[in-house]
Design an enzyme around this catalytic site. Structure first.
Site, PDB file in Angstrom:
ATOM      1  N   ARG A 102       4.322  11.771   0.319  1.00 37.56           N
ATOM      2  CA  ARG A 102       3.945  12.157  -1.046  1.00 37.56           C
ATOM      3  C   ARG A 102       2.737  13.086  -0.976  1.00 37.56           C
ATOM      4  NH1 ARG A 102       2.395   7.104  -4.424  1.00 37.56           N
ATOM      5  NH2 ARG A 102       4.599   6.672  -3.960  1.00 37.56           N
ATOM      6  N   HIS A 147       1.068   7.057   1.203  1.00 42.67           N
ATOM      7  CA  HIS A 147       2.246   7.917   1.326  1.00 42.67           C
ATOM      8  C   HIS A 147       1.872   9.321   1.813  1.00 42.67           C
ATOM      9  CE1 HIS A 147       5.635   5.654  -0.503  1.00 42.67           C
ATOM     10  NE2 HIS A 147       4.690   5.017  -1.180  1.00 42.67           N
ATOM     11  N   ASP A 154       9.073   4.039   0.312  1.00 42.43           N
ATOM     12  CA  ASP A 154       9.531   3.094  -0.710  1.00 42.43           C
ATOM     13  C   ASP A 154      11.049   3.036  -0.610  1.00 42.43           C
ATOM     14  OD1 ASP A 154       6.905   2.892  -1.581  1.00 42.43           O
ATOM     15  OD2 ASP A 154       7.189   4.223  -3.296  1.00 42.43           O
ATOM     16  N   GLU A 236       3.986  -4.797  -3.506  1.00 45.27           N
ATOM     17  CA  GLU A 236       5.162  -4.011  -3.870  1.00 45.27           C
ATOM     18  C   GLU A 236       6.288  -4.320  -2.895  1.00 45.27           C
ATOM     19  OE1 GLU A 236       2.699  -0.140  -5.649  1.00 45.27           O
ATOM     20  OE2 GLU A 236       3.819   0.037  -3.766  1.00 45.27           O
ATOM     21  N   HIS A 239       7.586  -1.246  -0.672  1.00 45.65           N
ATOM     22  CA  HIS A 239       6.624  -0.368  -0.003  1.00 45.65           C
ATOM     23  C   HIS A 239       6.384  -0.811   1.446  1.00 45.65           C
ATOM     24  CE1 HIS A 239       2.612   1.953  -0.324  1.00 45.65           C
ATOM     25  NE2 HIS A 239       2.538   1.326   0.847  1.00 45.65           N
TER      26      HIS A 239
END
Length: 263
Positions: A102, A147, A154, A236, A239
């Site tokens: 990301r 990320h 994810d 999460e 994740h």
């Protein structure tokens, strides 16, 4: 007098040249180091649902820096996923990734969105029980993300044969991400107890309220990935980060695009 006219004429010529001179070209987009790869090149059997390249995410818009629906990762992380995928396929499942590397500009986009308290278009699905003013304090939004270091992903599991992926239509009625699986957005995955990116404590991997088939599914994903060196973030269920990270302290900002991998 002549000198004054000459100087004035030169000034006009100089000014005109400044206006008509070509604008310097923008700096080229940064590219990835050579040890970043497209996951599809390493294992094309892994499904993709890159949410931030679409409006079906908590912001309601495609996110800055996502130029293509692809998964970019450091090679060790991608190869670990491929090893896990082989074992999941033998059990009748396939991995499906929602997000991989990301860029920092995407994280900045999240921060800008979180600070805009008037934009609550996607609240009914992604954060129905969280006040938007609390997203930073509750840890759902931060100014940096693992990320961006390239070894975090994810993801979830889909039972084979994979059912068709429903199409999200912007403006369609939204359903609570923690609603029962038959009611929430049907993304063809097995039931993990919440949808992806659900801002709710029910998304904590081992939340005690998650039991039965939902807990079994979370542990199936967790055990299969951890065997290959991918560690879960406890808050999460989707994740995971491959350890040791190739770039444990570097936050990259090249766009998610095939051109970022051209060296």
């Amino acid at each position: 007098m002549a000198n004054r006219f000459t100087q004035a004429a030169l000034a006009l010529v100089t000014a005109a040249a400044a206006v008509t001179a070509p604008v310097a070209s923008a700096q080229p987009q940064p590219t990835a180091p050579p040890d970043f790869v497209s996951l599809s090149d390493v294992d094309p059997s892994i499904l993709m649902d890159i949410r931030y390249d679409t409006p079906h995410n908590f912001t309601g818009d495609p996110v800055d820096g996502y130029h293509a629906p692809m998964c970019i990762l450091t090679r060790p992380a991608a190869e670990a996923l491929s090893r896990a995928q082989r074992e999941f396929l033998e059990q009748g499942y396939t991995l499906k990734v929602y997000d991989c590397y990301r860029p920092q500009r995407a994280v900045n986009d999240f921060v800008t969105w979180a600070n805009n308290l008037f934009d609550q278009r996607m609240k009914a699905e992604f954060y129905p029980r969280v006040d938007k003013t609390q997203l930073f304090a509750d840890g759902y939004i931060a100014e940096q993300s693992g990320h961006s270091r390239g070894s975090t992903v994810d993801l979830t599991l889909v039972a084979l044969p994979a059912a068709p992926e429903p199409t999200y239509v912007p403006g369609q009625p939204l359903v609570d991400c923690a609603a029962p699986a038959p009611d929430r957005f049907a993304d063809n995955t097995i039931d993990m107890g919440t949808g992806y990116d659900c801002f709710d404590t029910l998304a904590h991997t081992l939340d005690p309220r998650i039991q039965g088939e939902q807990l079994k599914n979370r542990l199936l994903l967790k055990d299969g990935l951890e065997k290959q060196g991918l560690q879960n973030y406890e808050n999460e269920w989707w994740h995971y980060t491959f350890k040791p990270e190739t770039y444990p302290e570097t936050y990259f900002d090249f766009p998610v695009d095939a051109s970022s991998l051209v060296h």
